[in-house]
Structures are given as C-alpha cells and as structure tokens.
Design a protein around this motif. Sequence first.
Motif: not given
Lengths: 498, 160
Positions: A287-291, A333-348
């Motif tokens: 969505a939004g033309g992001k990568a 699905v995640m785009d370039e504006s999502d931080c993977m460390v932050d995402f791992a922290k979310f699950y933890m």
Amino acid sequence: MDVVTSLNNMTFYKKQRRIALRNCGVIDPENIDEYIAFDGYKALATVFEQLSPDQVIDNVKQSGLRGRGGGGFPTGRKWELASAKQSDIKYVICNADEGDPGAFMDRSILEGDPHSVIEAMTICGYAIGANEGKIYIRAEYPLAIHRLERAIADAREYGFIGKNCNGNGFDFDIEIKYGAGSFVCGEETALIRSMEGERGEPTMRPPYPADEGYWGKPTNVNNVETFANIPSIILNGAKWFADIGTDKSKGTKVFSLAGKVNNVGLIEVPMGITLREVIYDIGGGIAGGKAFKAVQTGGPSGGCLTADDLNTPIDYENLLAVGSMMGSGGMIVMDESDCMVDFAKFYMEFLVEESCGKCTPCREGTKRLHELLAKITQGEAALKDLQTIRQLCEVVKDSSLCGLGQTAPNPVLSTMTKFSKEYLAHITDHKCPAGKCTALLRFSVDEGNCTGCTLCKKACPTQAITGEVKQVHYIEQSKCIRCDACYKVCKFDAIIKK
Amino acid sequence: MTGCTKNKNQLLYDELAHFIADLPERKGALISVLHKAQSIFGYLPREVQEFVAGQLKIPVSKVYGVVEFYAFFTMKPKGQIPISICLGTACFIKGAKDVLSELKQILSIDVGEVTPDGRFSIDTLRCVGTCAMAPVIMIDEKVYGNVERKDVKKIIREHQ
C-alpha cells in the motif's frame, strides 16, 4: 476498463481455492436449511450409511490433511490414536481459542459457516467412538458464540446431533466452553486444563490427550479450520483433496492477510502457492507505493521472511526451511517504514504477558529478552548484548516446557538473522533506519516547508520549539524528548526525523 | 440510601447464587461462573471471589489464581463506557500505539484506569479478529475500524 463477469475472475479471488471457507459469505449462517441446500450434513449421512469408523479414519489419513492450528500433525493419525484407546467416555474438542494476534481464520469460519464444524465434529465422534463434543472458544468472539449456540440448537432440533443422531443409533452432543483470554490455552494440554476450570497451564506430554485428556479420558483436539475441511473430504473423496497442494502438505490453507498490503482480508489458497503470488497478485502489492520489507507468518511462534523468500512455495516444510513456520495462518506484511527490532520487541512484549509462568526459562527468559530488545531500541545496547540475546534464545528454546516457550525466541532469531544490519545500525550508529524508534531520531524543521503555523510549538510538551507566527520554527535539541508530537501535528511535512 | 444499595447488591448476589444452583455440573464450572459473575458485577472484587469460593466449596486462593491468570477477568471496575483498543500485530503495524497515546492524552488516564467521573476507562486487547480493519477500537460491542489519531476525539465525543 475490464469488466469482471464473475467473482472468481477478480484478482483477489482468481488464485484462491475455497474449501474451508466454501460457504462463508455465501449462505446465511443462521439458517440451517441454507447449509443443507449446499450439501450440508450430506457428509454425515454418507458416513453413517456407507462407512465404518475405521474407513472414515482411513479416508482422513489418505487425504493427507494436517492440523491447521499450526502444528501440522496428520489429522487422520490423531484420530487413529484416539480411536485405538479403549474407554467408557471419549471426547472430541474443537480448539476455537484463536489467540494469535493478527489472525482471524477461525472466527470467520465460526461466524460464516458454524454447521461445517458441528458436522465435522460429529463425524469425528463417530470415527473415534466419542459421544461428547466440546468447543472451546474465546470470550472475545461474541458473534461467533451466538452463531454457534444457534447452530447447535438447530442441529439438535433437526436430529443431526443429540440422542440417536440421524436415526443411526449413535449419540453425540456438543457443548460450548468459554476461554477467558489466554494465548497459551491454544496449546492442547493448557486448553484442557482451562476447560476443567483451572489456570490454563500446560502439562508435560506424554501423556498425550489421546491417552489422558479432558477429565483424564481419551480426547481428540482439532482446530476449527481442520474440522471445516472434513465434510468436503468425505464428500469429494480423499484423492480429490490429496491432489491439491504439495508433496507433504495437502489441500488449502486459510491466511489472514493483513498489514501494509492493498487488499487485506481472509484468503484461502492451495498449498504450494508462492508468497509472491499471495502478496502481489491476491494482496495487490504494498500500500501507498512503499517498498516491501518483510512478511511475518506463524504469529508469535513464527518468523519474518524477506524479499529473498518471496518465491518460496508455501507449505509446512518450506516455511520451516526458510526460518518461519506455517502457524495458524496470520500473515502480516511490512513495508520499509517498519523497524524489525521494534517488531521483535512487540512480539516479545506479547509473550512476556502471555507466558503462563509455570516454567522458569519461558517466564524469566522472555522478560530478559524484552529488556534487551528495549535497550537496543533506546540506543543503549552494546554489541555483546547481541551475543547474550542469542544465548538466551537458545536456552529458552531448548528448556521450555511447552510450544509457547520453545518457539518464543523465533521472532527475535529470525529478525536477527535476516536483518542483522538493522540491529547493528541501532547499536553502533545509534540510528533506526526505518525511522520508528523515536529515541534514536533527531527532530528538525525543514525550512522550505515550514509555514510558521505554530501548531508544533503548541503541541511540544517541553517547549523545545521556538519561532514566531509565519516564521520558520526551530527545535532546540537539548530540550527535545523525541515524543513525536510535533511530527504528528504538522500539516506541511516540515518536521524531519532522521 | 445505604439500605437501597445493599438491596440492589443483594439482588446481584442472588442472581449469581441462582446461576450456580442451576448448573448441571459444578465440577470444572469455575470459569463459567466467573464469566457470569463479571457480567453481573462488571468486575470481580475480593468479596465476589469469596462468594464464588463459598458457593462452589473451593478455596478462595484457587478462585483468585484463576481470576489473575486470565486477561478477560478484571478486579478493577471499568468505566460506564469501557474503551478497548486492540494491540494485535496488524493493529500494531498500522499504528495502534499512536491511537492509544492520543486516547490516553484526551482522557488523561492510563490503560486500566477510569476517568474521575467514572465515565470512561481504557483497556487493551490482544486481537479481536478484525485485522482487515486495523487499527480498531471497541466500545461495548461496536467496532471502530481504520481509526487514525485524528478520529479519536470524534469517537469519544459520540459518547460524551
């Protein structure tokens, strides 16, 4: 402009194949007659009239159906184990405790086609010799509960369940049991404890539920989606089902496609379809033309996959091989504006809350892992912390009692492996490349865009912003607490965060 | 006034006692009883837990253990209008934390707290299964989908 003449020609539906969801959105779920008109309860009649219990089990085995809750254990084998056990009472349990945050396959089936689950449970009861069925459902799903109650009452009135089902001398009745919000209760031994009115803490296996389950009796536990496949397998034959999918994963899988794709929603696809087809053809791209950045499957037990994995055909073994898992069907699905460390922290953070606390590695390990990840997102971590995280992950994985703990490190390990540069950027450069971790950002004003509207100045809680009306504003770095308030109120894209 | 409140309270306890008396089986019924109790009282304070323990003839410690284990059970009262915000994965990715911070700021309370007038409370949920509409807020059984930071004020105003 192309005219779409039928639903199945729409890009969203073209690559889908609906077996578990066959009636969802098609029939009125509160009208049993509509279900019957769409071959409902025909599989049950076929079973009673033409098949012995062993033949039913054989059919399910031949079909190659595997557990759709995430484990992927062969369903026919599970039925066979429960059937082989001699006991005065046996139970069939439907696991409708869909706790994976970001997944709603079971809710949709129960709301859209509750009778398919009731029919399948009755077939299972006949096959393994059980007379009692229980559905363990989350209290957070009021509509699904309402529709199930209605469907059970109607099925009983029509004589499909209850005493002497379908006039075949077989008794089978279904009761609903309510969960109360606990992720670990999706684990079958914890689910059984919860149904007995206890804290939902898992127990050691063996004994497996097939030997000693609900109230110590042989019990067969299957997930909602697994059950929803059964009537079609009986009606169309095991071979029909086994012809769909890959070598070891047969049939279809329902995924809840969510996150940063254009078409979000529930999809059912044949096993073996690639992630690329799901995200770009069905999902319509980012969505939004992001990568595209990553796709997460398997929920809190799974892992993240990158652009390199997009051509992987989806099945149980392939997803494991690339570092994730099938899971119950969440696909974020995640785009370039999502931080993977932050995402791992979310699950933890999720796992810290949902760990039942019974075994130490999971209870303490998840907490420490969360602290370490938080340290990274705050820019306070050192390189040696990465090693500590890896070691801790191994300990939690190897020494936890149940599936929750054994898989808890997966979101961390998979992001650390696939996005190691992003972790390093946080630690060594004190930068969050995705611009998510606010503690690592520097906020400044884009002089070209700033109109001097003073909105940011008013929103700033620490008076770090100065500037007169219609003049370019300025952010004083020593006062800025990186709360993001200015960025959120600015209407002119004049706040830069890097 | 006190008498009146007492009577009303007594009626609530009576309703719970009737529910327990009508159970086909008491074995394993604790969670169902607690669901009923929470729907009657709105929350599960110590007195209600003691009452349940007495009725089911089990230790209070066991009742407390179960209440404390499950996220759905709460020992704190909620506001007249309980606002729940989903923090599941899809909602998280779509910015639920921004919506939550706006909600906290407007109501000046934290998660799990009630506004001083007893009107609103904020709770977080782990996925209501409407991920296609993420991020979502739930008020009673009404789901607000695709909520953005700027929508929060309007949603609260609807209920003021």
